[in-house]
Motif scaffolding. Structure first.
Motif, PDB file in Angstrom:
ATOM      1  N   GLN A  99      -3.352   4.276  -1.108  1.00 57.50           N
ATOM      2  CA  GLN A  99      -3.530   5.201   0.129  1.00 57.50           C
ATOM      3  C   GLN A  99      -3.643   4.548   1.498  1.00 57.50           C
ATOM      4  O   GLN A  99      -4.683   4.319   1.795  1.00 57.50           O
ATOM      5  CB  GLN A  99      -4.585   6.404   0.142  1.00 57.50           C
ATOM      6  N   VAL A 117      -3.031   5.911   4.986  1.00 57.08           N
ATOM      7  CA  VAL A 117      -2.425   7.302   5.664  1.00 57.08           C
ATOM      8  C   VAL A 117      -1.462   7.100   6.584  1.00 57.08           C
ATOM      9  O   VAL A 117      -0.664   8.024   7.108  1.00 57.08           O
ATOM     10  CB  VAL A 117      -3.834   7.845   6.272  1.00 57.08           C
ATOM     11  N   TYR A 118      -1.271   5.764   7.122  1.00 60.32           N
ATOM     12  CA  TYR A 118      -0.083   5.625   8.055  1.00 60.32           C
ATOM     13  C   TYR A 118       1.281   5.236   7.679  1.00 60.32           C
ATOM     14  O   TYR A 118       2.233   5.383   8.120  1.00 60.32           O
ATOM     15  CB  TYR A 118      -0.545   4.547   9.152  1.00 60.32           C
ATOM     16  N   ARG A 124       0.888  -1.485  -0.016  1.00 64.55           N
ATOM     17  CA  ARG A 124      -0.115  -0.276  -0.023  1.00 64.55           C
ATOM     18  C   ARG A 124       0.893   1.365   0.051  1.00 64.55           C
ATOM     19  O   ARG A 124       1.912   1.343   0.759  1.00 64.55           O
ATOM     20  CB  ARG A 124      -0.865   0.074   1.331  1.00 64.55           C
ATOM     21  N   PHE A 163      -8.805  -2.412   7.073  1.00 61.37           N
ATOM     22  CA  PHE A 163      -7.894  -1.271   6.838  1.00 61.37           C
ATOM     23  C   PHE A 163      -8.937  -0.212   5.883  1.00 61.37           C
ATOM     24  O   PHE A 163      -9.853  -0.617   5.192  1.00 61.37           O
ATOM     25  CB  PHE A 163      -6.956  -1.718   5.375  1.00 61.37           C
ATOM     26  N   VAL A 202      -3.677  -3.355  17.392  1.00 55.81           N
ATOM     27  CA  VAL A 202      -2.656  -2.102  17.107  1.00 55.81           C
ATOM     28  C   VAL A 202      -3.331  -1.424  16.050  1.00 55.81           C
ATOM     29  O   VAL A 202      -3.809  -1.772  14.790  1.00 55.81           O
ATOM     30  CB  VAL A 202      -1.635  -2.640  16.582  1.00 55.81           C
ATOM     31  N   VAL A 203      -3.392   0.014  16.064  1.00 53.14           N
ATOM     32  CA  VAL A 203      -4.167   0.848  15.432  1.00 53.14           C
ATOM     33  C   VAL A 203      -3.145   1.874  14.645  1.00 53.14           C
ATOM     34  O   VAL A 203      -2.344   2.305  15.270  1.00 53.14           O
ATOM     35  CB  VAL A 203      -5.393   1.770  15.963  1.00 53.14           C
ATOM     36  N   SER A 204      -3.324   1.829  13.368  1.00 48.76           N
ATOM     37  CA  SER A 204      -2.348   2.637  12.648  1.00 48.76           C
ATOM     38  C   SER A 204      -3.109   3.640  12.051  1.00 48.76           C
ATOM     39  O   SER A 204      -3.948   3.660  11.020  1.00 48.76           O
ATOM     40  CB  SER A 204      -1.607   1.888  11.395  1.00 48.76           C
ATOM     41  N   THR A 205      -2.672   4.979  12.226  1.00 48.69           N
ATOM     42  CA  THR A 205      -3.374   6.096  11.592  1.00 48.69           C
ATOM     43  C   THR A 205      -2.361   7.103  11.521  1.00 48.69           C
ATOM     44  O   THR A 205      -1.006   7.037  11.416  1.00 48.69           O
ATOM     45  CB  THR A 205      -4.343   6.761  12.604  1.00 48.69           C
ATOM     46  N   ALA A 206      -2.569   8.218  10.875  1.00 44.16           N
ATOM     47  CA  ALA A 206      -1.804   9.257  10.420  1.00 44.16           C
ATOM     48  C   ALA A 206      -1.104   9.707  11.409  1.00 44.16           C
ATOM     49  O   ALA A 206      -0.076  10.354  11.185  1.00 44.16           O
ATOM     50  CB  ALA A 206      -2.533  10.406   9.393  1.00 44.16           C
ATOM     51  N   THR A 248     -12.621   4.985  13.799  1.00 42.23           N
ATOM     52  CA  THR A 248     -11.107   4.916  13.912  1.00 42.23           C
ATOM     53  C   THR A 248     -10.539   4.882  12.660  1.00 42.23           C
ATOM     54  O   THR A 248      -9.672   5.574  12.150  1.00 42.23           O
ATOM     55  CB  THR A 248     -10.533   4.138  14.936  1.00 42.23           C
ATOM     56  N   SER A 271     -10.002   4.408   5.159  1.00 41.84           N
ATOM     57  CA  SER A 271      -9.720   5.814   4.777  1.00 41.84           C
ATOM     58  C   SER A 271      -8.842   6.555   5.959  1.00 41.84           C
ATOM     59  O   SER A 271      -8.006   7.583   5.392  1.00 41.84           O
ATOM     60  CB  SER A 271     -10.795   6.697   4.381  1.00 41.84           C
ATOM     61  N   LYS A 272      -9.203   6.278   7.131  1.00 44.03           N
ATOM     62  CA  LYS A 272      -8.457   6.776   8.345  1.00 44.03           C
ATOM     63  C   LYS A 272      -7.284   5.861   8.950  1.00 44.03           C
ATOM     64  O   LYS A 272      -6.693   6.327   9.897  1.00 44.03           O
ATOM     65  CB  LYS A 272      -9.296   6.962   9.272  1.00 44.03           C
ATOM     66  N   GLY A 273      -6.936   4.644   8.399  1.00 40.51           N
ATOM     67  CA  GLY A 273      -5.786   4.047   8.855  1.00 40.51           C
ATOM     68  C   GLY A 273      -6.306   2.620   8.981  1.00 40.51           C
ATOM     69  O   GLY A 273      -7.235   2.057   8.132  1.00 40.51           O
ATOM     70  N   SER A 274      -5.812   1.704   9.958  1.00 37.46           N
ATOM     71  CA  SER A 274      -6.071   0.221   9.998  1.00 37.46           C
ATOM     72  C   SER A 274      -6.044  -0.242  11.255  1.00 37.46           C
ATOM     73  O   SER A 274      -5.486   0.651  12.283  1.00 37.46           O
ATOM     74  CB  SER A 274      -5.098  -0.447   9.450  1.00 37.46           C
ATOM     75  N   VAL A 275      -6.681  -1.224  11.915  1.00 33.48           N
ATOM     76  CA  VAL A 275      -6.767  -2.006  13.226  1.00 33.48           C
ATOM     77  C   VAL A 275      -6.213  -3.383  12.864  1.00 33.48           C
ATOM     78  O   VAL A 275      -6.826  -4.021  11.959  1.00 33.48           O
ATOM     79  CB  VAL A 275      -7.825  -1.679  13.871  1.00 33.48           C
TER      80      VAL A 275
END
Lengths: 346, 346, 346, 346
Positions: free
Chosen positions: A234, A236-237, A155, B246, C263-267, B143, B248-252
């Motif tokens: 995309q 975002v992380y 990604r 996964f 585990v959360v991955s964000t901007a 989230t 638009s704002k990230g993933s868990v």
């Protein structure tokens, strides 16, 4: 000992990276650089690096009597003609991916290289990354046993510009092609069937360009193993590049590289920094190593690590994925040539 | 306050787990247990737990005037008739997954429950696991933003016996059905299309039983999101149960649970213990919580956490996956009923 | 088989935990509970659990003819007299930590137990935790080789109330005593010298109570190994309980337990949930196991896992740490008795 | 723009690393190299890098009219005289750690530098490491709040040779001095008191050299924070370099760097590769950055990142640790000068 003399064709971002890496080798000399948009900026850049020849004309590089090998880093549509000319001129060739958007043309380029007896390496840089290499080493060492499932997550942190998307060849040919190569590389097996499901979930601009931004690709390998790739334009992380190979004796999985190992614990949770941002940060060492191995192949006669055939196979899988997505059915690689013929007719 | 009175139908491994968990609730009384193979061992087991009634005849449970609700933990082929009888007798029902191998029969059972106005909860235990729940919480909290890709890895540590495989309904109906439910649970969206690729890579016994042991399933959700599940009947390193969502704002992403956090560093490498071995270890807390929520629903009137409809939808996806694998093409859920008709005719 | 009959002395938080755990054993019966503050709430609590006897007078428990063993969970100042009385009455004893604030009195209690020939187990619950046990297993198996360094991190999420601090015996006797026991447990070696440096960094209330809230303790073991413990009364990210044992063949380290693996991955970064909040969450399994092993020792004659001597040794180290901090010099355990005498005189 | 002209004094392993890094800067020219053991090998090495001057005499470097700055990478006993001479000659100085074994002599060197008005940077490379820098950034940003505990683990993969040990100045001056500097760097506070406990647990050769191989050092900072360092000369699993800073708002901890992120799961357990082997692998980027910042300071006038004063303070802590270990008592930095005087007399 005389130096290996190199010409660079196309001095955009990736051409410059290769040039910088080549300049670190004492046994390499960059004789000249060509770029369609050569101007004051590039003049300053070459001057600062002691490169005397800068031209807009790739023929001045290919035809230069002192040059042993060329790095083709120009736009994809120029790759095949340049490979043919360079091969005819007896130059060894390093060419960026993909060789072309047409597997027929790529095959022609490979044939020209074969006829000329020169070397051709394709720029699949990830094979040289410390993590991907370690996966391959474990597979080769038998740690994983017989392979059952190959999983690849790939990604990008940001979508490219509309201009880029329009000439990119689409998600499969532009982006996933690396993953198709990695699938072949880590498994050591050819892909025989492909099913792809795609969507436009990130940005409608992809639909406007008749492209997709999100995909799941299922692969079947000659060995019987199954594979799956998930792609997004995309995350975002940050750049998300992971592989897991699973088999009869266990699995090996690689995670992303991070800029540091710091973990912060606060009343809000446990937090660490995002992965390395994009391919320039993540694969800097891999780029250095791929050009080094190309030079080694010229100087020491070591085998080429990525051949034209590798380029062709990845393109075939990309094309099959594209067709699968369009036709919403699985595509056997064996039927690909006929499908292309049909597609050409219709 | 009078106690909730429960009857257990089928006292194999899973029936006993439910019984043990129910016995911990002071507001619950287990009135009786039926099992086709009731004998001295089960007599001792019920006696030690103060359960007076043990019978081979499920009708003695269903027909028992004191019993408020039954736990159906007998073999899958008995589920639908038992649900119908229990519903008619006005008993609330907790039934193990899958409800049946036939979506028509499952629909009938659901209808019977509806007519009788009783409650029916299906045993999708993973929804109650601390990790899976946390994924759902993050999705619900926004989230992750809009969901793009749902990835599920689900691998057993060991293949079941040939006897089990033969009556299991196959990998999709027996094993992946949990993953289909989790896909719906974490995404909050219905699956509209399925493509499955399967193979026999672990043990030829699966081929002998006209089953597979390894699979990759691609899902398309009503929301437009894509999903992918990879299944194996044998992960030698232990039970492998992971999910990644996964968007638009990230993933868990959730990883496996381990028996301890110990990490050993030696001259040979950095080593930790394998994940919790199998579902009994991994989901012990989830089993306790699912029966507690069923009891809460009876006592407090809280909503059922997993309904018959959830059971039906997971079965529909499993059936679509089975057909996709057989026909090697993607199956839209909307065409499923017609395909079943066709299949019945041929 | 007749049941083991237990009396509980002190039904505060920890007494209730032991009672709940004991009630899960079919071979155990809780005959009675005594608590200075027995009232309506405790009456309801005992009634709901089928415990007939509730009294304010511990003598009714100790003197009860049916009771085989007592759990002493009352305040620390009552431990020694209650142990002596229970021993004289021929009851086996499980006693919470610390036995007392005075090593002379603790020694007397141990002597009384010895004279009476009853069993005495001390409530060092961490020895039963899955993580700490795994460290000990690795050390015993020789994975780590000769031990060189034992490191313990032990931090509470919140400071206790002023009322608690005032009667707690101070950070070393109340909190670090667990760590001193773990140091002995994982190393299998006695501590021979202690140096402690402490400070009031969290809250001035500790200074008002002549106590500290932060400490670094250096240990020297009879084996020559070195140890270090760091303590804090307030880790805002939650209960922090880690151990690392390092030696000639490598190391084993345990991390905290978390409520889930998400585990959360964000901007903004990569984020996971904080560790399990405090001892009730983290050591729930350990509490259950320590009472089970005590019961096993009574029923099956298995050896006691934690003895009075273990209680005494931990108290000796705690006292040495307290003296070291006060005198700002290292204290040899061998000089402790004389120092106490001197201290008593001055 | 004219280049910065550098002379290298001492072309052992570390001198060569600095030279290689300097050669990558287009604005730097290495004018000459001196080494007591200059011979054919070093001649070839300098020739290949276009360095014309190679000499056994450091004076030829210090006295060279073209040279702007010298890198002092010779043995520790030569540092102070060379710094004095270079300062007098008006050369800027980069000097490896420690400046000397005597804090009086180090102070003299600093004074000479001050008198001459030249720049002096000390080779505390870890301050430039991506992980250590991130810790400092979080502390400066206030993420951690008020600091309570600073923990440093620093273990080498292999003990050095007996020859090295004999002239090393001992574990505290040779190895832990980096940790003392990092303690000051990450905390931003001065150390006011030191207690050290040491032992010979790895190899008796350390005892033969009147040295130790294992140590625990407790630090007290001017801010009131406490610190603890654990050192070992042999971690068989590789170079172990970790820091944790804990305070009122949480903690930040850094783990080791690894050659890849591959995790192998097998029936035997979950396994990953050992950390990067030793300082050359781990701190390669940090070495490049420290020389770059020194050059930047010369060219751009940016502040020196590590001063002579930083060198002196770390040596004072090392000396205090050595004395503490010898006298088995805590040493206040304020009493250090007097203790040295006493020690000199006795």
């Amino acid at each position: 000992m005389s130096k290996v003399k190199i010409g660079i064709i196309g001095a955009g971002r990736i051409g410059k990276i290769h040039a910088e890496n080549l300049l670190k080798h004492p046994e390499v000399e960059i004789v000249g650089v060509s770029d369609l948009f050569a101007g004051p900026e590039l003049e300053a850049w070459t001057a600062a690096r002691g490169i005397d020849l800068l031209t807009k004309d790739a023929n001045q590089i290919i035809g230069h009597p002192d040059i042993d090998a060329v790095f083709i880093c120009s736009s994809t549509d120029t790759h095949v003609p340049l490979i043919k000319q360079a091969a005819q001129a007896g130059k060894h060739i390093f060419c960026e991916k993909p060789v072309s958007m047409s597997i027929a043309e790529t095959a022609e380029a490979i044939e020209a290289v074969k006829q000329a007896g020169v070397k051709l390496q394709i720029g699949f840089n990830r094979r040289f990354d410390h993590n991907f290499k370690r996966v391959r080493e474990h597979v080769e060492a038998g740690t994983i046993g017989d392979l059952h499932i190959i999983k690849i997550t790939s990604r990008d942190p940001n979508p490219p510009s509309k201009e880029y998307i329009q000439v990119s060849g689409g998600l499969f040919m532009d982006m996933a092609i690396h993953d198709f190569d990695i699938a072949r590389f880590v498994s050591g097996s050819e892909v025989v069937e492909v099913y792809a499901q795609g969507g436009v979930l990130v940005d409608p601009v992809f639909a406007e360009c008749d492209d997709i931004d999100t995909a799941i690709v299922t692969l079947k390998f000659a060995s019987g193993a199954l594979g799956v790739i998930d792609n997004s334009r995309q995350a975002v992380y940050g750049y998300d590049q992971r592989v897991e190979v699973f088999g009869s004796k266990g699995s090996v999985a690689i995670a992303n590289d991070h800029p540091n190992t710091a973990v912060v614990s606060t009343a809000q949770g446990i937090i660490s920094d995002k992965p390395l941002h994009f391919f320039l940060e993540r694969y800097m060492g891999a780029y250095a190593d791929e050009s080094k191995q190309f030079i080694d192949s010229l100087v020491l006669g070591t085998p080429l690590p990525v051949t034209g055939e590798d380029g062709l196979q990845a393109e075939r899988i990309a094309l099959a994925a594209k067709l699968s997505c369009k036709l919403n059915r699985s595509i056997k690689l064996a039927e690909l040539d006929e499908l292309i013929l049909q597609s050409a007719k219709s």
